[in-house]
Write a protein that holds these residues in place. Structure first.
Motif, short mmCIF file in Angstrom:
data_model
loop_
_atom_site.label_atom_id
_atom_site.label_comp_id
_atom_site.label_asym_id
_atom_site.label_seq_id
_atom_site.Cartn_x
_atom_site.Cartn_y
_atom_site.Cartn_z
N LYS A 14 0.86 -1.34 -0.02
CA LYS A 14 0.19 0.16 0.03
C LYS A 14 0.77 1.23 -0.06
CE LYS A 14 -3.69 2.10 2.46
NZ LYS A 14 -4.76 1.92 3.41
N LEU A 15 1.92 1.17 0.66
CA LEU A 15 2.76 2.22 0.74
C LEU A 15 3.64 2.55 -0.46
CD1 LEU A 15 4.16 4.36 2.57
CD2 LEU A 15 6.02 2.96 2.87
N VAL A 16 3.83 1.73 -1.16
CA VAL A 16 4.48 1.68 -2.62
C VAL A 16 3.52 2.31 -3.70
CG1 VAL A 16 5.41 0.48 -4.61
CG2 VAL A 16 6.38 -0.12 -2.40
N LYS A 17 2.14 1.68 -3.32
CA LYS A 17 1.18 2.40 -4.45
C LYS A 17 0.97 3.74 -4.07
CE LYS A 17 -2.43 -0.46 -5.58
NZ LYS A 17 -3.57 -1.06 -5.65
N VAL A 18 0.71 4.08 -3.07
CA VAL A 18 0.56 5.41 -2.71
C VAL A 18 1.78 6.41 -2.78
CG1 VAL A 18 0.27 7.29 -0.71
CG2 VAL A 18 -1.10 5.08 -0.59
N GLY A 19 2.89 5.94 -2.84
CA GLY A 19 4.26 6.62 -3.27
C GLY A 19 4.29 6.90 -4.88
N GLY A 20 3.81 5.65 -5.64
CA GLY A 20 3.80 5.78 -6.87
C GLY A 20 2.62 6.79 -7.57
N VAL A 21 1.54 6.80 -6.95
CA VAL A 21 0.45 7.73 -7.31
C VAL A 21 1.01 9.06 -6.97
CG1 VAL A 21 -1.57 8.62 -6.57
CG2 VAL A 21 -1.57 6.07 -7.00
N ALA A 22 1.76 9.38 -5.67
CA ALA A 22 2.23 10.73 -5.57
C ALA A 22 3.33 11.11 -6.58
CB ALA A 22 2.80 10.80 -4.13
N ILE A 23 3.94 10.37 -6.91
CA ILE A 23 5.15 10.88 -7.81
C ILE A 23 4.37 11.12 -9.11
CG2 ILE A 23 6.95 9.79 -9.31
CD1 ILE A 23 7.92 8.51 -6.60
N ALA A 24 3.57 10.35 -9.61
CA ALA A 24 2.79 10.16 -10.89
C ALA A 24 1.83 11.61 -10.78
CB ALA A 24 1.92 9.16 -11.11
N ALA A 25 1.44 11.84 -9.78
CA ALA A 25 0.69 13.09 -9.69
C ALA A 25 1.64 14.41 -9.80
CB ALA A 25 -0.27 13.30 -8.25
N PHE A 26 2.64 14.33 -9.02
CA PHE A 26 3.65 15.38 -9.04
C PHE A 26 4.10 15.67 -10.54
CE2 PHE A 26 8.22 16.60 -9.11
CZ PHE A 26 8.25 18.02 -8.44
N TRP B 284 3.70 18.94 -12.81
CA TRP B 284 4.93 19.57 -13.38
C TRP B 284 4.86 19.74 -15.02
CZ3 TRP B 284 8.97 18.21 -16.53
CH2 TRP B 284 10.17 18.84 -16.88
N ILE B 285 4.42 18.67 -15.50
CA ILE B 285 4.01 18.69 -17.01
C ILE B 285 3.17 19.85 -17.50
CG2 ILE B 285 3.39 17.53 -19.17
CD1 ILE B 285 4.86 15.12 -17.84
N ILE B 286 1.97 19.88 -16.74
CA ILE B 286 1.00 20.84 -16.89
C ILE B 286 1.65 22.22 -16.72
CG2 ILE B 286 -0.95 21.64 -16.14
CD1 ILE B 286 -2.02 18.96 -15.78
N GLY B 287 2.55 22.52 -15.82
CA GLY B 287 2.99 23.80 -15.29
C GLY B 287 3.97 24.18 -16.54
N ARG B 288 4.86 23.25 -17.07
CA ARG B 288 5.60 23.45 -18.16
C ARG B 288 4.88 23.57 -19.53
NH1 ARG B 288 8.74 25.95 -16.46
NH2 ARG B 288 7.50 25.73 -14.69
N LEU B 289 3.68 23.01 -19.77
CA LEU B 289 3.10 23.38 -20.89
C LEU B 289 2.40 24.91 -20.87
CD1 LEU B 289 1.07 20.13 -21.59
CD2 LEU B 289 2.83 21.15 -23.00
N PHE B 290 1.83 25.20 -19.53
CA PHE B 290 1.32 26.53 -19.40
C PHE B 290 2.64 27.68 -19.84
CE2 PHE B 290 0.45 30.44 -16.73
CZ PHE B 290 -0.81 30.55 -17.14
N ALA B 291 3.72 27.43 -19.22
CA ALA B 291 4.87 28.30 -19.34
C ALA B 291 5.01 28.33 -20.73
CB ALA B 291 6.15 27.80 -18.52
N TRP B 292 5.24 27.12 -21.45
CA TRP B 292 5.52 27.42 -23.15
C TRP B 292 4.51 28.04 -23.71
CZ3 TRP B 292 2.70 25.03 -26.98
CH2 TRP B 292 3.16 25.05 -28.21
N GLY B 293 3.05 27.73 -23.36
CA GLY B 293 2.05 28.48 -24.10
C GLY B 293 2.21 29.99 -23.86
N SER B 294 2.50 30.46 -22.48
CA SER B 294 2.59 31.97 -22.08
C SER B 294 3.63 32.75 -23.07
CB SER B 294 3.04 31.82 -20.56
OG SER B 294 3.37 33.04 -20.39
N CYS B 295 4.93 31.59 -23.09
CA CYS B 295 5.89 32.28 -23.83
C CYS B 295 5.68 32.58 -25.47
CB CYS B 295 7.13 31.60 -23.65
SG CYS B 295 8.63 32.03 -24.76
#
Length: 71
Positions: free
Chosen positions: A7-19, A23-34
């Motif tokens: 369960k701990l490994v699954k929760v950690g994996g989900v947290a990393i995937a969410a992060f 991060w990718i959404i933030g980079r896409l927003f920054a690229w679009g803003s530029c």
């Protein structure tokens, strides 16, 4: 014990995937803003992942946040 570890490994994996997703959404927003900045000001722009938005000024690429210093 084994179930708690899984369960701990699954929760950690989900947290990393969410992060990574956020991060990718933030980079896409920054690229679009530029890109939008270049469109609005009619300047050549490009986005560098670890630097940010770059603007072409006198055949040089200058970070957008340093343009005020040059003008």
């Amino acid at each position: 014990m084994q179930v708690a570890k899984r369960k701990l490994v699954k929760v950690g994996g989900v947290a990393i995937a969410a992060f990574l997703l956020l991060w990718i959404i933030g980079r896409l927003f920054a690229w679009g803003s530029c890109s939008w900045y270049g469109y609005q000001t009619n300047r050549d722009t490009r986005y560098a992942a670890f630097i940010g938005c770059l603007v072409r000024v006198d055949q040089q690429w200058i970070p957008r946040n340093e343009l005020r210093v040059l003008q």
